[in-house]
Design an enzyme around this catalytic site. Sequence first.
Site, PDB file in Angstrom:
ATOM      1  N   CYS A 174      -0.464   0.342   7.461  1.00 48.26           N
ATOM      2  CA  CYS A 174      -1.001   0.673   6.142  1.00 48.26           C
ATOM      3  C   CYS A 174      -2.432   1.192   6.211  1.00 48.26           C
ATOM      4  CB  CYS A 174      -0.929  -0.554   5.242  1.00 48.26           C
ATOM      5  SG  CYS A 174       0.760  -1.040   4.848  1.00 48.26           S
TER       6      CYS A 174
ATOM      7  N   GLU B 239       0.825  -1.207   0.000  1.00 46.07           N
ATOM      8  CA  GLU B 239       0.000   0.000   0.000  1.00 46.07           C
ATOM      9  C   GLU B 239       0.861   1.261   0.000  1.00 46.07           C
ATOM     10  OE1 GLU B 239      -2.164  -3.032   2.717  1.00 46.07           O
ATOM     11  OE2 GLU B 239      -0.138  -2.605   1.995  1.00 46.07           O
TER      12      GLU B 239
ATOM     13  N   ASP C 160      27.794 -36.767   6.023  1.00 50.59           N
ATOM     14  CA  ASP C 160      27.731 -36.254   4.651  1.00 50.59           C
ATOM     15  C   ASP C 160      28.517 -34.962   4.464  1.00 50.59           C
ATOM     16  OD1 ASP C 160      26.133 -38.373   4.050  1.00 50.59           O
ATOM     17  OD2 ASP C 160      24.264 -37.240   3.977  1.00 50.59           O
TER      18      ASP C 160
ATOM     19  N   ALA D 231      24.830 -49.825   2.299  1.00 53.30           N
ATOM     20  CA  ALA D 231      25.292 -50.446   3.543  1.00 53.30           C
ATOM     21  C   ALA D 231      26.568 -49.798   4.075  1.00 53.30           C
ATOM     22  CB  ALA D 231      25.515 -51.940   3.318  1.00 53.30           C
TER      23      ALA D 231
ATOM     24  N   ARG E 283      22.047 -23.499  -4.507  1.00 54.29           N
ATOM     25  CA  ARG E 283      22.983 -23.255  -5.612  1.00 54.29           C
ATOM     26  C   ARG E 283      22.310 -23.503  -6.958  1.00 54.29           C
ATOM     27  NH1 ARG E 283      25.242 -26.566  -1.913  1.00 54.29           N
ATOM     28  NH2 ARG E 283      25.092 -28.420  -3.239  1.00 54.29           N
TER      29      ARG E 283
ATOM     30  N   THR F 115      23.829 -36.428  10.011  1.00 56.88           N
ATOM     31  CA  THR F 115      23.984 -36.085   8.603  1.00 56.88           C
ATOM     32  C   THR F 115      25.111 -35.085   8.411  1.00 56.88           C
ATOM     33  OG1 THR F 115      21.656 -36.506   8.095  1.00 56.88           O
ATOM     34  CG2 THR F 115      22.834 -35.014   6.622  1.00 56.88           C
TER      35      THR F 115
ATOM     36  N   SER G  67      25.749 -42.224  -0.086  1.00 56.39           N
ATOM     37  CA  SER G  67      24.420 -41.842  -0.558  1.00 56.39           C
ATOM     38  C   SER G  67      24.457 -40.909  -1.762  1.00 56.39           C
ATOM     39  CB  SER G  67      23.644 -41.154   0.580  1.00 56.39           C
ATOM     40  OG  SER G  67      24.336 -39.997   1.027  1.00 56.39           O
TER      41      SER G  67
ATOM     42  N   CYS H 246      -2.432  -3.741   7.223  1.00 54.82           N
ATOM     43  CA  CYS H 246      -2.035  -3.946   8.617  1.00 54.82           C
ATOM     44  C   CYS H 246      -2.434  -2.749   9.472  1.00 54.82           C
ATOM     45  CB  CYS H 246      -0.526  -4.188   8.707  1.00 54.82           C
ATOM     46  SG  CYS H 246       0.492  -2.794   8.180  1.00 54.82           S
TER      47      CYS H 246
END
Length: 355
Positions: A98, A63, A213, A177, A220, A209, A181, A89
């Site tokens: 606003c 607004e 990992d 196993a 990205r 993790t 991954s 608001c």
Amino acid sequence: MDTTAKAHGVSPQETEAMLRALDLASRGASHGPNPRVGCVLLDPDGRVLAEGHHTGAGAPHAEAEALAAARARGSDLSAATAVVTLEPCSHTGRTPPCARALLEAGVRRVVVGAQDPNPVAAGGTAVLRAGGVEVVTGVLAQESASLNRYWTHAVTHGRPFVTLKWAATLDGRVAAADGTSRWLTGPAARSDVHDRRACADAVLVGTGTALVDDPWLTTRRTATDGRAVLDAHQPLRVVLGERDLPAGARVLDDAARTLQLRTRDVSSALAELAAREVRHLWVEGGPTVAAAFLRSGTVDELVTYVAPAVLGSGAPAVGDLGVGTVQDTLRFRLSDVARLGGDVVLVSTPEKEPV
């Protein structure tokens, strides 16, 4: 009680203006603490005077943008109509209210899409009506509300909207196993993950993790020359768990902010993130974290990437949920399916309402 658009005879120009306001709103950031909002100002004959949209936290609201643009053109606003996708608001936050700005500008009529569900900011229509402004609500309300799915959930539930993601083989394995991954899915699926991450305020993994990992957890894109390029928006990286991370962990680099929540309790983690104005949380943790969020009943959406491969052994996508019989199965409704190269992505929502 709010009146309906039909009862107030919304004009074709106002409906067209609302469609334009929705388009403007969609250009705002899909992440961040604030909702996406668009506004179009019309003269008494239904001609467009000015328009605006909210670009992000700290920036002028839609607004205010539209009012400033109209004043810059020397437009007379004393009999104007403001068409806005979300109830103006009524509170002073990073920017002034606003509803008060519209009153002071002399706007005589306000057409609203969706009501503001945020108890802190709601009440703008009451302020406007008290000031003698005619207010119509509910015009393309569903379309207006859908723009702010994550934000609406967060302000009404007091916690972030939680998307739980994993990539698995046909037999539900997320790692072999030996723990490897990368990569179960192909480039198209991985690109889709980054697209979806970019819509989140935070991305979360567990310490397991993070240690095994060593992910960056950044958003990205692949440039034409094959280089990985960081997006302008980087979600907050969150590591959940009590174990320390090595100083050289990728998640601790300066590519994005990182928060380590030294707890295993999902509820306390979500409360902390809510306090930091995280509206949408993207969870990429392993089986333990996936199970913790599912057991907590706070998963609002599942995004599952499935590769046409079979491992036969290795880590399952989800750890023990304590489900002992088929009758206790956690059921989800499939809402979308798409093929991504040689893989498939499934989007589903829980049959049982999350807490």
